[in-house]
Design an enzyme around this catalytic site. Structure first.
Site, PDB file in Angstrom:
ATOM      1  N   LYS A  48      14.829  23.410  32.995  1.00 26.94           N
ATOM      2  CA  LYS A  48      15.563  22.867  33.890  1.00 26.94           C
ATOM      3  C   LYS A  48      15.818  22.071  35.103  1.00 26.94           C
ATOM      4  O   LYS A  48      16.993  21.226  35.321  1.00 26.94           O
ATOM      5  CB  LYS A  48      16.026  24.272  34.476  1.00 26.94           C
ATOM      6  CG  LYS A  48      16.370  25.262  33.677  1.00 26.94           C
ATOM      7  CD  LYS A  48      16.440  27.041  33.698  1.00 26.94           C
ATOM      8  CE  LYS A  48      17.125  27.922  32.857  1.00 26.94           C
ATOM      9  NZ  LYS A  48      16.862  29.345  32.659  1.00 26.94           N
ATOM     10  N   GLN A  92      15.154  33.153  37.216  1.00 31.55           N
ATOM     11  CA  GLN A  92      14.875  33.104  35.724  1.00 31.55           C
ATOM     12  C   GLN A  92      14.925  34.661  35.452  1.00 31.55           C
ATOM     13  O   GLN A  92      13.746  34.871  36.481  1.00 31.55           O
ATOM     14  CB  GLN A  92      12.943  32.398  36.163  1.00 31.55           C
ATOM     15  CG  GLN A  92      13.357  32.463  34.597  1.00 31.55           C
ATOM     16  CD  GLN A  92      14.528  31.375  33.435  1.00 31.55           C
ATOM     17  OE1 GLN A  92      14.799  30.725  33.773  1.00 31.55           O
ATOM     18  NE2 GLN A  92      14.432  32.076  32.178  1.00 31.55           N
ATOM     19  N   ASP A 115      24.196  31.384  36.022  1.00 30.45           N
ATOM     20  CA  ASP A 115      24.163  32.103  35.380  1.00 30.45           C
ATOM     21  C   ASP A 115      25.077  32.603  34.717  1.00 30.45           C
ATOM     22  O   ASP A 115      25.026  32.839  34.126  1.00 30.45           O
ATOM     23  CB  ASP A 115      22.825  32.652  35.407  1.00 30.45           C
ATOM     24  CG  ASP A 115      21.378  32.250  34.631  1.00 30.45           C
ATOM     25  OD1 ASP A 115      21.600  31.621  33.591  1.00 30.45           O
ATOM     26  OD2 ASP A 115      20.177  33.278  35.061  1.00 30.45           O
TER      27      ASP A 115
END
Ligand code: NAP
Length: 275
Positions: A48, A92, A115
């Site tokens: 990412k 994460q 997200d």
């Protein structure tokens, strides 16, 4: 059979992100928080960060020790929520077991939740309102658009009902006028149901879940699964399905790049909405 490779489809999302960045007075800044050294998380976060830098976003990775307290993690999130230099925040997953993932996800300011996991974004998605969309399901939709896979009026069967993939993908497919069935581990007649799919999505996390007898000839099969088998990455779909399907996403190199590309687009969208 057409191989639905992620790279060209991801590139169109990335180009959209680059184009939209040009109109912003700031360079969007993505902050990714990682706890501990879980190898898969280390690798996903690295990907990412690399992609963000490649397309010209600002990217900061906050690496915290595995035994970080929930309070300390929440304090970092509060800090980023209040910072004008943080447009996107991503924690994460999975988190260590002493931390309540849902508490953490709910602490992220919804407008920075790149997200798309905050309940406010989830609710807006289901209501058909403007939201930051979860990256994997939105990436799957972008893949369908890129390869001109028709969805309206089609039967889409999604195997897997997680909050990250299966459920939000069902909402997105409904928004495209597909008829949606969501199957899971308690579904009693999965092969029969799967065989009625025009578009079959596998999001289970177990290699070989989708076998050729579960696929209608000519169906489009989208393999979200990422599993390690004999030291190699494989999806949820048995390779023999290639002989039956009209199109199939490879693993790796299918849905994975779409997820990362959509995160980049979300960061730009979040920055736009914060201006
Ligand atoms: P998850 O939270 O573990 O959910 C798995 C789902 O599969 C659950 O709904 C489970 O049913 C269902 N399931 C398990 N065994 C089944 C079976 N035998 N038959 C039918 N359904 C079954 O996983 P996830 O987070 O959604 O991820 C799924 C896979 O996608 C994983 O391999 C993950 O690594 C991968 N993934 C890839 C990307 C990407 O970018 N490529 C992104 C996210 C996830 P129950 O609900 O009944 O337990």
């Amino acid at each position: 059979m057409i191989e639905l490779t992620g790279a060209p489809a991801a590139e169109s999302l990335l180009q959209q992100a680059r184009d939209r960045m040009q109109n912003l007075p700031v360079v969007p800044h993505l902050h990714v928080v990682r706890l501990g050294e879980d190898p898969a998380s280390v690798s996903y976060v690295r990907l990412k960060d690399k992609k963000a830098r490649e397309i010209g976003l600002q990217s900061t990775v906050h690496v915290l020790p595995e035994d970080t307290t929930e309070a300390a993690l929440l304090a970092l999130i509060d800090n980023l929520n209040g910072s004008r230099d943080a447009h996107g925040i991503l924690v994460q997953l999975p988190l260590p077991s002493h931390i309540h993932a849902q508490t953490v996800l709910e602490r992220i300011a919804p407008e920075k939740d790149v997200d798309g996991f905050h309940p406010r974004n989830v609710g807006k998605l289901w209501l058909g309102q403007e939201a930051l969309l979860p990256c994997t399901p939105a990436g799957i939709l972008a893949m369908c658009d890129h390869y001109q896979i028709p969805l309206s009026g089609k039967h889409v069967v999604i195997v897997g009902r997680s909050n990250i993939v299966g459920k939000p993908l069902a909402a997105l497919m409904l928004s495209r006028d597909a008829t949606v069935t969501v199957a899971h581990s308690r579904t009693s007649n999965l092969p029969e149901i799967a065989r009625t799919a025009d578009v079959l999505v596998a999001a289970v996390g177990r290699a070989g879940t989708i076998t050729p007898d579960m696929v209608k000839p000519g169906a489009v099969v989208l393999d979200v699964g990422v599993n390690r088998k004999d030291g190699k990455l494989v999806g949820d779909v048995d390779p023999a399905v290639r002989e039956i399907a009209s199109a199939l996403t490879p693993v790796p190199g299918g849905i994975g790049p779409m997820t990362v590309a959509h995160l980049m687009l979300n960061t730009v969208v979040a920055a736009e909405r914060q201006q």
